[in-house]
Design a protein around this motif. Structure first.
Motif, PDB file in Angstrom:
ATOM      1  N   PRO A  54     -28.027  17.858 -11.146  1.00 56.06           N
ATOM      2  CA  PRO A  54     -28.976  18.934 -11.446  1.00 56.06           C
ATOM      3  C   PRO A  54     -30.354  18.458 -11.875  1.00 56.06           C
ATOM      4  O   PRO A  54     -31.288  19.256 -11.928  1.00 56.06           O
ATOM      5  N   ASN A  55     -30.479  17.173 -12.187  1.00 57.23           N
ATOM      6  CA  ASN A  55     -31.755  16.645 -12.677  1.00 57.23           C
ATOM      7  C   ASN A  55     -32.243  15.463 -11.852  1.00 57.23           C
ATOM      8  O   ASN A  55     -33.096  14.699 -12.292  1.00 57.23           O
ATOM      9  N   GLN A  77     -32.239  30.981 -20.621  1.00 63.79           N
ATOM     10  CA  GLN A  77     -32.250  31.585 -19.291  1.00 63.79           C
ATOM     11  C   GLN A  77     -33.237  32.738 -19.257  1.00 63.79           C
ATOM     12  O   GLN A  77     -33.289  33.557 -20.169  1.00 63.79           O
ATOM     13  N   THR A  78     -34.034  32.815 -18.188  1.00 66.80           N
ATOM     14  CA  THR A  78     -35.026  33.878 -18.050  1.00 66.80           C
ATOM     15  C   THR A  78     -34.370  35.213 -17.745  1.00 66.80           C
ATOM     16  O   THR A  78     -33.493  35.301 -16.884  1.00 66.80           O
ATOM     17  N   ILE A  79     -34.804  36.270 -18.437  1.00 57.73           N
ATOM     18  CA  ILE A  79     -34.356  37.619 -18.092  1.00 57.73           C
ATOM     19  C   ILE A  79     -35.539  38.515 -17.727  1.00 57.73           C
ATOM     20  O   ILE A  79     -35.363  39.656 -17.328  1.00 57.73           O
ATOM     21  N   THR A 168     -36.114  26.473 -18.396  1.00 56.08           N
ATOM     22  CA  THR A 168     -34.936  27.195 -17.911  1.00 56.08           C
ATOM     23  C   THR A 168     -34.289  26.477 -16.725  1.00 56.08           C
ATOM     24  O   THR A 168     -33.134  26.743 -16.402  1.00 56.08           O
ATOM     25  N   GLY A 169     -35.022  25.585 -16.091  1.00 58.33           N
ATOM     26  CA  GLY A 169     -34.466  24.826 -14.981  1.00 58.33           C
ATOM     27  C   GLY A 169     -33.881  23.491 -15.375  1.00 58.33           C
ATOM     28  O   GLY A 169     -33.302  22.794 -14.530  1.00 58.33           O
ATOM     29  N   LEU A 170     -34.013  23.105 -16.646  1.00 55.79           N
ATOM     30  CA  LEU A 170     -33.475  21.829 -17.120  1.00 55.79           C
ATOM     31  C   LEU A 170     -32.009  22.000 -17.484  1.00 55.79           C
ATOM     32  O   LEU A 170     -31.665  22.749 -18.396  1.00 55.79           O
ATOM     33  N   MET A 171     -31.124  21.293 -16.780  1.00 51.31           N
ATOM     34  CA  MET A 171     -29.693  21.401 -17.018  1.00 51.31           C
ATOM     35  C   MET A 171     -29.207  20.254 -17.898  1.00 51.31           C
ATOM     36  O   MET A 171     -29.653  19.111 -17.752  1.00 51.31           O
ATOM     37  N   ASP A 399     -48.253  20.268   9.935  1.00 51.13           N
ATOM     38  CA  ASP A 399     -49.527  20.994   9.952  1.00 51.13           C
ATOM     39  C   ASP A 399     -49.374  22.387   9.343  1.00 51.13           C
ATOM     40  O   ASP A 399     -50.213  22.832   8.573  1.00 51.13           O
ATOM     41  N   ILE A 400     -48.305  23.067   9.720  1.00 47.07           N
ATOM     42  CA  ILE A 400     -47.959  24.367   9.132  1.00 47.07           C
ATOM     43  C   ILE A 400     -46.493  24.283   8.742  1.00 47.07           C
ATOM     44  O   ILE A 400     -45.689  23.674   9.453  1.00 47.07           O
ATOM     45  N   ASN A 401     -46.117  24.861   7.617  1.00 51.94           N
ATOM     46  CA  ASN A 401     -44.689  24.951   7.300  1.00 51.94           C
ATOM     47  C   ASN A 401     -44.364  26.358   6.843  1.00 51.94           C
ATOM     48  O   ASN A 401     -45.264  27.175   6.592  1.00 51.94           O
ATOM     49  N   ILE A 402     -43.096  26.635   6.741  1.00 57.21           N
ATOM     50  CA  ILE A 402     -42.652  27.927   6.207  1.00 57.21           C
ATOM     51  C   ILE A 402     -41.506  27.686   5.237  1.00 57.21           C
ATOM     52  O   ILE A 402     -40.617  26.871   5.492  1.00 57.21           O
ATOM     53  N   GLN A 403     -41.574  28.361   4.115  1.00 54.48           N
ATOM     54  CA  GLN A 403     -40.540  28.252   3.102  1.00 54.48           C
ATOM     55  C   GLN A 403     -40.551  29.524   2.260  1.00 54.48           C
ATOM     56  O   GLN A 403     -41.532  30.262   2.256  1.00 54.48           O
ATOM     57  N   GLN A 404     -39.452  29.752   1.606  1.00 57.76           N
ATOM     58  CA  GLN A 404     -39.364  30.880   0.683  1.00 57.76           C
ATOM     59  C   GLN A 404     -39.561  30.309  -0.716  1.00 57.76           C
ATOM     60  O   GLN A 404     -38.698  29.619  -1.234  1.00 57.76           O
ATOM     61  N   VAL A 405     -40.708  30.597  -1.320  1.00 60.58           N
ATOM     62  CA  VAL A 405     -41.076  29.980  -2.591  1.00 60.58           C
ATOM     63  C   VAL A 405     -40.928  30.992  -3.722  1.00 60.58           C
ATOM     64  O   VAL A 405     -41.557  32.057  -3.704  1.00 60.58           O
ATOM     65  N   GLY A 406     -40.088  30.668  -4.686  1.00 68.01           N
ATOM     66  CA  GLY A 406     -39.932  31.500  -5.867  1.00 68.01           C
ATOM     67  C   GLY A 406     -40.655  30.896  -7.054  1.00 68.01           C
ATOM     68  O   GLY A 406     -41.315  29.861  -6.945  1.00 68.01           O
ATOM     69  N   THR A 407     -40.530  31.544  -8.204  1.00 68.24           N
ATOM     70  CA  THR A 407     -41.217  31.091  -9.410  1.00 68.24           C
ATOM     71  C   THR A 407     -40.232  31.024 -10.556  1.00 68.24           C
ATOM     72  O   THR A 407     -39.901  32.047 -11.172  1.00 68.24           O
ATOM     73  N   LEU A 408     -39.727  29.840 -10.823  1.00 71.19           N
ATOM     74  CA  LEU A 408     -38.785  29.631 -11.911  1.00 71.19           C
ATOM     75  C   LEU A 408     -39.391  30.062 -13.233  1.00 71.19           C
ATOM     76  O   LEU A 408     -40.527  29.716 -13.549  1.00 71.19           O
ATOM     77  N   GLY A 409     -38.630  30.848 -14.008  1.00 70.43           N
ATOM     78  CA  GLY A 409     -39.120  31.296 -15.307  1.00 70.43           C
ATOM     79  C   GLY A 409     -40.088  32.460 -15.238  1.00 70.43           C
ATOM     80  O   GLY A 409     -40.543  32.962 -16.268  1.00 70.43           O
ATOM     81  N   LEU A 410     -40.423  32.913 -14.018  1.00 66.87           N
ATOM     82  CA  LEU A 410     -41.318  34.070 -13.819  1.00 66.87           C
ATOM     83  C   LEU A 410     -42.672  33.888 -14.493  1.00 66.87           C
ATOM     84  O   LEU A 410     -43.254  34.829 -15.018  1.00 66.87           O
TER      85      LEU A 410
END
Length: 503
Positions: A54-55, A77-79, A168-171, A399-410
């Motif tokens: 996890p780390n 943990q984020t709520i 919140t992402g540190l295990m 040159d171009i990429n695609i990904q689904q990017v979230g935001t840990l901890g909001l």
């Protein structure tokens, strides 16, 4: 330093209202919740589980993150934006300048082998995360850590009001853990422990009898590697799988007629993000990047491919995130786009390398390539295995990429502050003006100042077209009706410690 006790936690420090302590006193730290014994379930998402460290270097990969939240405990943990539940930490205190953060661990918590979890284990987990030089470690620049048996303290050189969200992402793993610890059956700190694991294959877990919190209600949880969405859907319908995620909208229609299956969804922070590598000569001009964005009919693509899970985006980060600032949408106009490219001196003999890894993006990428071809721009769709994709992504070999990017901890610090600085070297774009905006947003203890700085940064990123940001994402899940207690996760990171199944 002041402290405050609550049962439903609000860590106001995340939003800059410092001096408060977030803590939770209502959770049983002795491991209540009854014995496991609710059958076995098998689940699968879009990412294979290549690692259960996890780390380590792959900590941020989708498969590793899903595995990690079953096997390990974070401090909190984020709520919601600025709101947290306590996990391994019972209380925490933040000084008025947001430079010192002290967490007190729950009394008597242990690892799966029965050994105590101490502050030294948390500190070692943190140090190993930083040393791994993974994308996640960029959250912890100039952060020092010190520990006792029962506490761990993080000290920052500059104010960092978003540090609780980042943590919140540190295990938590044992201080003795090494990279080799995760090749077999590692010692864990979460609700499950490992029964067996094959990298890229099955991860089989059973309840951790020494977990401090409520024990899982199932006897066994298996995460399978089935990257093709059609195969996951078939496996769900035949009963081979009990829960799937990373499904496409057309599969929702297919599953709608099956009375033994239920489709559920959750809104999170994910944004379909298509960076354009500004270090590539063909894409170094903002005028070129913005013209390419203007050449693609994203609204039509969302309507056709993601009617259930997609919504046109108006920002780099989602409305659920602290720091969100809406922007003026880029209007589809292929004629204007082609003329802008001509005016900018774009070389139409260039072939742009369009880099992606997930099969669910194949139709989208092909459609974007088609729109670009319609104005004379050549783009080549390059589908890569996840490990190769990640390696090339970090090496800017695209040159171009695609990904689904979230935001840990909001909190926008995790997304904008981690990915868009010159030092990050993630997009090929470097702008000292943007760096200064992000520095102010990341260090101010005034929430209004932070929001204003993130708004400035978002406007610059949007107008400079560091990437195309076409769609906010609602995560879709499907379960067998025999499954109870499953909660869809907006970040696409489902947990299974509350799930039971009718046998």
């Amino acid at each position: 330093m002041r402290s405050q006790r609550n049962s439903a936690i609000v860590a106001t420090a995340l939003l800059g209202l410092l001096g408060a302590t977030a803590c939770g006193a209502d959770t049983d730290s002795t491991g209540g919740g009854g014995d496991a014994g609710g059958g076995e379930i098998a689940v699968a998402g879009q990412f294979p589980t290549e690692s259960i460290d996890p780390n380590g270097p792959l900590a941020i990969d989708g498969g590793t993150r899903v595995a990690s939240i079953q096997l390990y405990s974070p401090l909190l943990q984020t709520i919601g934006p600025g709101e947290f539940d306590p996990i391994a930490a019972e209380t925490w205190e933040i000084n008025d300048t947001a430079t010192e953060f002290t967490f007190t661990l729950r009394d008597g918590i242990t690892f799966s082998d029965g050994s105590p979890i101490t502050g030294n284990d948390v500190a070692a987990s943190f140090e190993r995360t930083v040393a791994s030089d993974s994308p996640f470690s960029a959250n912890f620049v100039n952060v020092a850590v010190a520990a006792t048996d029962t506490t761990v303290t993080f000290t920052t050189v500059d104010p960092d009001p978003a540090l609780p969200a980042k943590l919140t992402g540190l295990m938590i793993t044992p201080a003795s853990a090494t990279e080799d610890s995760y090749l077999d059956t590692p010692v864990t700190s979460g609700p499950f422990r490992v029964e067996s694991f094959t990298p890229g294959g099955d991860l089989v877990m059973v309840p951790n009898e020494n977990y401090w919190g409520d024990h899982p209600q199932i006897d066994q949880l298996t995460i399978r590697s089935i990257p093709e969405v059609a195969a996951r859907v078939t496996a769900l319908e035949t009963g081979e799988l009990d829960v799937i995620w990373g499904i496409s909208d057309d599969q929702v229609k297919q599953l709608g007629g099956n009375t033994e299956v239920e489709v559920v969804s959750a809104v999170g922070s994910a944004v379909i993000t298509m960076w354009m590598n500004a270090s590539t000569p063909a894409l170094e001009k903002a005028e070129v990047r913005r013209a390419l964005w203007q050449a693609v009919d994203f609204e039509k693509k969302i309507d056709a491919l993601y009617p259930e899970s997609g919504e046109p985006a108006d920002s780099v980060i989602a409305p659920t995130v602290f720091g969100y600032a809406p922007q003026e949408p880029v209007v589809y106009d292929p004629d204007a786009a082609r003329q802008a490219l001509i005016d900018a001196g774009f070389d139409f003999d260039t072939t742009l390398r369009f880099h992606f890894s997930q099969a669910q993006f194949r139709q989208w990428v092909d459609s974007v390539v088609s729109d670009l071809a319609a104005i004379g721009v050549n783009a080549e769709a390059l589908e890569k295995e996840q490990a190769v994709y990640t390696e090339d992504l970090l090496a800017l070999n695209w040159d171009i990429n695609i990904q689904q990017v979230g935001t840990l901890g909001l909190d926008a610090s995790y997304n904008l502050g981690r990915l868009y600085t010159c030092a990050a070297e993630r997009t090929g774009y470097c702008n000292p003006e943007l760096d200064e905006m992000l520095r102010r947003a990341g260090t101010s203890v005034d929430p209004a100042e932070r929001e204003a700085a993130y708004a400035e940064a978002t406007e610059l990123i949007w107008n400079e077209a560091v990437g195309m940001y076409p769609m906010f994402v609602k995560n879709l899940f499907a379960t067998r009706t025999s499954v109870s207690g499953f909660e869809p996760d907006g970040e696409g990171l489902p947990r299974f410690d509350t799930v039971s199944v009718d046998e």
